[in-house]
Scaffold this motif. Structure first.
Motif, short mmCIF file in Angstrom:
data_model
loop_
_atom_site.label_atom_id
_atom_site.label_comp_id
_atom_site.label_asym_id
_atom_site.label_seq_id
_atom_site.Cartn_x
_atom_site.Cartn_y
_atom_site.Cartn_z
N SER A 179 0.83 -1.21 0.00
CA SER A 179 0.00 0.00 0.00
C SER A 179 0.86 1.25 0.00
O SER A 179 0.59 2.19 -0.75
CB SER A 179 -0.93 0.01 1.22
N ILE A 180 1.86 1.30 0.82
CA ILE A 180 2.74 2.47 0.88
C ILE A 180 3.44 2.68 -0.46
O ILE A 180 3.50 3.80 -0.97
CB ILE A 180 3.75 2.35 2.04
N ASP A 181 3.95 1.60 -1.03
CA ASP A 181 4.66 1.70 -2.30
C ASP A 181 3.75 2.21 -3.42
O ASP A 181 4.19 2.97 -4.29
CB ASP A 181 5.26 0.36 -2.70
N PHE A 182 2.49 1.79 -3.42
CA PHE A 182 1.58 2.25 -4.48
C PHE A 182 1.07 3.66 -4.22
O PHE A 182 1.24 4.54 -5.05
CB PHE A 182 0.39 1.29 -4.65
N TRP A 183 0.40 3.87 -3.09
CA TRP A 183 -0.28 5.14 -2.85
C TRP A 183 0.70 6.31 -2.70
O TRP A 183 0.46 7.38 -3.23
CB TRP A 183 -1.22 5.03 -1.65
N GLY B 137 2.17 9.41 -5.31
CA GLY B 137 2.62 10.63 -4.63
C GLY B 137 1.73 11.11 -3.49
O GLY B 137 1.81 12.27 -3.10
N MET B 138 0.91 10.24 -2.93
CA MET B 138 0.04 10.63 -1.82
C MET B 138 0.79 10.45 -0.51
O MET B 138 1.13 9.32 -0.14
CB MET B 138 -1.22 9.77 -1.80
N ASP C 177 -2.96 11.15 1.98
CA ASP C 177 -3.57 12.39 1.52
C ASP C 177 -3.50 12.42 -0.01
O ASP C 177 -2.43 12.56 -0.58
CB ASP C 177 -2.81 13.59 2.10
N PRO C 178 -4.66 12.33 -0.70
CA PRO C 178 -4.65 12.31 -2.16
C PRO C 178 -4.39 13.66 -2.82
O PRO C 178 -4.37 13.76 -4.03
CB PRO C 178 -6.05 11.78 -2.52
N ILE D 229 -7.51 8.85 1.67
CA ILE D 229 -7.65 7.49 1.15
C ILE D 229 -7.06 6.64 2.27
O ILE D 229 -5.94 6.88 2.71
CB ILE D 229 -6.84 7.28 -0.14
N THR D 230 -7.81 5.66 2.73
CA THR D 230 -7.29 4.80 3.80
C THR D 230 -7.30 3.35 3.33
O THR D 230 -8.09 2.96 2.47
CB THR D 230 -8.09 4.96 5.11
#
Length: 193
Positions: free
Chosen positions: A22-26, A31-32, A52-53, A59-60
């Protein structure tokens, strides 16, 4: 009977696999900023990550290190989420194809939506993601939705199939003319040359 008046999207929560995916994607791809994490207060075995989008909303993602990512398209049955769209600047959008290609991510290519351009791809868990870029800036004091509603009225009155750039330009002009006073007696288009 009274409405429960909405004032915007507060957050969208997704079910994720492991935390780092999740961290790697979002954050690492979209860039969120990853702004905080806490336990899922309804299920102690899960973590709840907050991103933060870009507009201060959230987005959680619920994560669980025992879940393994399964790469199959999320359901699109009635009542299911088809895709999530994120707004990107024009300059970012113009680089989206190259940036997805450099990661080897399959995508739709640029899609002309008349009032915006879009590109679609799947996240690591196969949720369809859209990057969208408006083709216009609303006039001061107005939102994109104001321009789109006005453009819709113009399109329907003209019997056109979908909103196009001409409708947007005419909608912006109409909104400005209705909201800004002038000392001129006649605001009609003129040729000063």
């Amino acid at each position: 009977m009274r409405k429960l008046q909405s004032q915007g999207v507060h957050h969208i929560t997704l079910v994720g696999a492991g935390r780092q995916t999740s961290i790697d994607f979002w954050e690492g791809m979209l860039g969120m900023p990853f702004i905080f994490e806490q336990p899922n207060l309804d299920k102690a075995s899960e973590s709840h990550l907050y991103f933060d989008p870009g507009d201060g909303r959230l987005i959680t993602v619920f994560t669980d290190e025992t879940r393994v990512p399964v790469k199959r398209r999320t359901p699109t049955d009635i009542g299911c989420v088809h895709h999530i769209a994120f707004s990107v600047s024009r300059v970012t959008f113009l680089q989206a194809v190259a940036r997805l290609d450099e990661r080897g991510i399959k995508h739709s290519g640029v899609k002309d939506r008349g009032f915006m351009d879009s590109i679609y791809f799947e996240d690591p868990l196969a949720l369809l993601i859209e990057l969208a870029s408006y083709r216009f800036d609303p006039p001061a004091g107005f939102a994109h939705a104001d321009v789109l509603m006005e453009a819709h009225k113009i399109r329907v009155a003209r019997g056109d199939y979908n909103i196009a750039e001409l409708h947007l330009a005419d909608a912006i002009q109409a909104l400005v003319e209705r909201s800004r006073e002038t000392l001129s007696e006649n605001r009609a288009p003129k040729n000063p040359y």
